[in-house]
Design an enzyme around this catalytic site. Sequence first.
Site, short mmCIF file in Angstrom:
data_model
loop_
_atom_site.label_atom_id
_atom_site.label_comp_id
_atom_site.label_asym_id
_atom_site.label_seq_id
_atom_site.Cartn_x
_atom_site.Cartn_y
_atom_site.Cartn_z
N ASP A 247 0.91 -1.28 -0.11
CA ASP A 247 -0.07 -0.10 -0.01
C ASP A 247 1.01 1.20 0.03
O ASP A 247 2.22 1.15 0.51
CB ASP A 247 -0.97 -0.01 1.32
CG ASP A 247 -2.16 0.42 0.91
OD1 ASP A 247 -2.39 1.45 0.18
OD2 ASP A 247 -3.17 0.45 1.54
N ALA A 248 0.26 2.28 -0.47
CA ALA A 248 1.22 3.52 -0.45
C ALA A 248 1.57 3.98 0.60
O ALA A 248 1.12 4.12 1.72
CB ALA A 248 0.16 4.69 -1.14
#
Length: 973
Positions: A247-248
């Site tokens: 995930d970012a």
Amino acid sequence: MSGCEPGEPTTRPPFRDPRLPLGTRVDDLLARLTPDERIAMLHQYAPSVERLGLAAFRTGQEALHGVAWMGPATVFPQAVGLGATWSPDLVRRIGEAVGTEARAMRARDPLIGLNVWAPVVNLLRDPRWGRNEEGYAEDPYLTSALAAAYTRGLRGDHPDRWRTAPVLKHWLAHNNETDRDTTSSSVRPRVLHEYDLAAFRGAVRAGAVAGVMPAYNLVNGRPNHVSPYLREHLRTWTDQPLVVCSDAGAPSNLIDSEHYFATHEEGVAAALLAGVDSFTDHDQDSSKTIGRVRGALARGLIDASTVDTAVRRLLTMRCALGEFDGEDDPYADPRGAGFDTPAHRALALEAAEQAVVLLKNDGLLPLSPSATGTVAVVGPLADECKLDWYSGSLLRRSSPREGLAARLGADRVVFVEGTDTVRLRTAAGWVRVPPPGVVAEGQARERAREAAQEAALNPAHATGRTDLPPLTIGDTPTDLALADWGGGVFTLRAPSGRYLTVADDGFVRAAAEQPGGWVVQETFALERHGDGHLLRHGGTGGYVCVAADGLKVADRSRAEVFHREVVERGEDAVARAAAGADAVVVVLGNDPHINGRETEDRTTLALPAGQDRLWRAAHAANPRTALVLTSSYPYAVGDAADALPALLWTAHGGQAAGTGLARVLCGDVSPAGRLPQTWYASEDDLPDLLDYDIIASRATYLYFDSAPLFPFGHGLSYTRFDYDGLLVRQDGAGTGDAAGALTVECTVTNSGPCDGDEVVQIYASAPGARVPRPHRLLIAHRRVSLRRGERVRLFFTVPVDEALGFWDVAHGRWTVDPGAYEIHAGASSADIRRTAALTLDGPPPAPRPVLRRGLEAADHDAADGIVFVDRTKARGDAVTCGDEAVGRLLFRACDFGAGATAVTVEAAREGTGGATVELHLADGTPLATVAVPPTGGRYAYTTVRTALTTPPAGVHDLHVTLRGALRLARLGF
């Protein structure tokens, strides 16, 4: 991701020959890449390799309910709305449409990615979760069935090539936005295997999943981005080389916010070793990730084979997408022909219709188009078609007002928004929205270019226009529409229809088309101050002040005192419209960018107070009032359910939402949506948001002991369905790990006045089970269309272990106990029409073999005051005391054989002070008190051996009490 059969020799490099097996092609390409080129591919933005003719590649294209963030696309209902359809067939067709549009859009724009990050399979355990709109259901079977359908549509039916490569989000046990990157979900083994893993397991085994994305949170004290479950569970469910995309920003979180590792080199190495393949970090700047991987290699934390393993999985996905096939790609769409087609528009309407749930109906609905006169359509969502953070831009729209006007005629529909009309005054004068000023041609052109670029990358983001004049203070007031979204948060809209917003320069302008963006700049709150209010801006946290060149946001010391004058209350306007109408449709709910969204959990299930007043005013003026809740999540609306003759719910339904709703309201379609999660009477029925133990906290329909407002699976129809002839039989083995299959059959008849869909739900229960089991567990379902008077015999086949099994902590395996079971067929989890009994034969469950296996602390049967933690940073679980520094464990049916004389305690203790592990039998007989000395660290375990004062023999329940700051890993006897 299989390959093609070998064919005739070719002059192309092997990796470009689609006739060769996929593995052969990937090995060839990997061998051609330099070490530096391989490392560069680990970042989300993998660069091109010109010497090999490889294009740049980006992992990640949002496609939750349509292609998102890339401009106009077909917008389908939110995922929770798709969950309400209970229709895998529909969801699969939507997946096909989304995948086709992604391919068509990519033909025009190479920024469109084919590695799609969808669907979300996190279970809707708690309706206060800010991202409730993104999941399908609170039930793992239903979630997995819909996820498998959506990924099958996204993937396509070609045996070797993938239309798009779907990635499931978010691994694992992720249901809170509050401190989401630092909170740990404490998940016991039964919840892990029966609930959280189950949602992923079925979808992965269905064969159309390309990978997963780990969640921001920790599970049992360990960040999901270094989860051993990726290796121990996920990758054992399939032979496909699944890609794990971070995930970012999460790789950096391992050090920066979670402080789990000391250096970024250690963090990236641990993530790679755990199975993360693609690092979404620092946006398009790959240099930091590349530097960290090189540093990890230089320090010997990983070796080249670790990098190669990850790159091989990424290349396999790219090869399966046809990237290296050229004209041989079966999904290539050079003309973009599959975009915004009539079929996709019809599918969006079908989805909007199927997602509507009729919660209550005392005969008001359906409205008769011929017999109904004027219909008042009122409420802040009555003329809205709202998007959310993961929507594309609307190519076309349909609000409830527009849908009913098209169906009944515009002259028969009266619309009132129901917002308060207010004026704001300061000591110096009235707040005024000036007319648009004259903007220099060059500035206007530049602003338009910037806005177009921003909209193309993220249509949900507010553009923050600065080419309009700021609000001012003057002698003439401007009437503003104030909408209450709950929690003291509201929006203000100018007569032009634009929302007040704040751009980067800090000035307040009437410039936004809608609230939106990662940080919403269109919300405000009024704080009481003397005889007036301070106006706080939600996006910045600053306060509105009066400056020489207009209203702007500053710190509190400069805040202006505002006085609010209500020109007209929204409920008064609603009451007037309702009194003059033949029927009223009140449309209330949420804006998906406000009060409950990514990064923000809800704190209440109540409707906003201003909205609550609207339905009450409408009903007082006209008893023929239907309430439509258009929302991303459930509400506690007991008063409305008691008072109103009709109540409906739909998630934000995409581009055809209004037309679909109007067709249901007018009886063109009989509603058949079903609730994908429990609607509770109050937030008091819910455990703490961070309590992930649904068994102990008695959460979700599986374990909830009280009466909900509306149960899981609930939904009414305009027709009636009768159930009969329920039969169940077991085919195959008896009990244990391979227990065969259940065949369930029943007959359903449409005995009502019109054609319609029924969602037939099959549940299992285990009365008298030796461990806590769900009240009912959904094991199968089917949405079936039946004409009036039609009768159908339905058959369901379910593996016995999935229908009746559970995770046996005593033996560390999935098991099916012998004994009595019940199979139920009905219209909801609470509306059971038929029940059939079933008895499974087999040997009785064996007690825990504690002399041979000992006791893993995490494998207890029950606990109080216990939190799960990471045994080591790489793998394993331990337990520790919660806030009270005292925790209790219960291990049932422990077989001590002829007698146990001593116990060994494996524990770690970081601090000072006393810490003990106490053992006694169920009758209170003390066995031992073991003092655990300081070990120097939370992962530094020691083994302490102590004689048992009263050696137990035979089978007993064992109670263990922990006191002090220690981590208990296991007990041995």
